[in-house]
Write a protein that holds these residues in place. Structure first.
Motif, PDB file in Angstrom:
ATOM      1  N   UNK A   1       3.384   9.939  -7.787  1.00  0.00           N
ATOM      2  CA  UNK A   1       4.177  10.164  -8.995  1.00  0.00           C
ATOM      3  C   UNK A   1       3.262  10.409 -10.199  1.00  0.00           C
ATOM      4  N   UNK A   2       2.163   9.677 -10.276  1.00  0.00           N
ATOM      5  CA  UNK A   2       1.200   9.873 -11.356  1.00  0.00           C
ATOM      6  C   UNK A   2       0.633  11.298 -11.292  1.00  0.00           C
ATOM      7  N   UNK A   3       0.333  11.744 -10.090  1.00  0.00           N
ATOM      8  CA  UNK A   3      -0.171  13.100  -9.906  1.00  0.00           C
ATOM      9  C   UNK A   3       0.842  14.147 -10.341  1.00  0.00           C
TER      10      UNK A   3
ATOM     11  N   UNK B   1       0.837  -1.205   0.000  1.00  0.00           N
ATOM     12  CA  UNK B   1       0.000   0.000   0.000  1.00  0.00           C
ATOM     13  C   UNK B   1       0.873   1.257   0.000  1.00  0.00           C
ATOM     14  N   UNK B   2       1.951   1.219   0.734  1.00  0.00           N
ATOM     15  CA  UNK B   2       2.880   2.350   0.760  1.00  0.00           C
ATOM     16  C   UNK B   2       3.437   2.607  -0.641  1.00  0.00           C
ATOM     17  N   UNK B   3       3.822   1.543  -1.336  1.00  0.00           N
ATOM     18  CA  UNK B   3       4.353   1.653  -2.690  1.00  0.00           C
ATOM     19  C   UNK B   3       3.282   2.172  -3.654  1.00  0.00           C
ATOM     20  N   UNK B   4       2.049   1.668  -3.532  1.00  0.00           N
ATOM     21  CA  UNK B   4       0.951   2.142  -4.378  1.00  0.00           C
ATOM     22  C   UNK B   4       0.734   3.643  -4.175  1.00  0.00           C
ATOM     23  N   UNK B   5       0.853   4.081  -2.933  1.00  0.00           N
ATOM     24  CA  UNK B   5       0.722   5.503  -2.644  1.00  0.00           C
ATOM     25  C   UNK B   5       1.800   6.326  -3.324  1.00  0.00           C
ATOM     26  N   UNK B   6       3.009   5.825  -3.284  1.00  0.00           N
ATOM     27  CA  UNK B   6       4.115   6.529  -3.944  1.00  0.00           C
ATOM     28  C   UNK B   6       3.888   6.592  -5.455  1.00  0.00           C
ATOM     29  N   UNK B   7       3.384   5.496  -6.025  1.00  0.00           N
ATOM     30  CA  UNK B   7       3.087   5.490  -7.454  1.00  0.00           C
ATOM     31  C   UNK B   7       1.995   6.504  -7.795  1.00  0.00           C
ATOM     32  N   UNK B   8       0.974   6.556  -6.968  1.00  0.00           N
ATOM     33  CA  UNK B   8      -0.124   7.489  -7.212  1.00  0.00           C
ATOM     34  C   UNK B   8       0.357   8.940  -7.098  1.00  0.00           C
TER      35      UNK B   8
END
Length: 64
Positions: free
Chosen positions: A36-38, A27-34
């Protein structure tokens, strides 16, 4: 009004913090990806605005 990725960055930060708080690395990694997408959306939006502004200036110069 254009969001420019702000929503993705906020949601990503929330996911990242939730992942850290619960030791959920996925979940932490998914947050970082999101986040970065932003940021990518923000950069794309700013670049598009600059290009459109330059095209308008060029168009006015051609007419004038």
């Amino acid at each position: 009004m254009v969001d420019k990725g702000r929503t993705d960055k906020i949601k990503g930060k929330a996911k990242e913090l939730a992942g850290k708080a619960t030791s959920d690395h996925e979940q932490e990694f998914e947050g970082k990806l999101e986040k970065a997408r932003g940021e990518a959306k923000k950069i794309r939006g700013e670049t598009r605005e600059r290009a459109e502004k330059a095209m308008r200036r060029e168009s006015r110069r051609d007419r004038g």
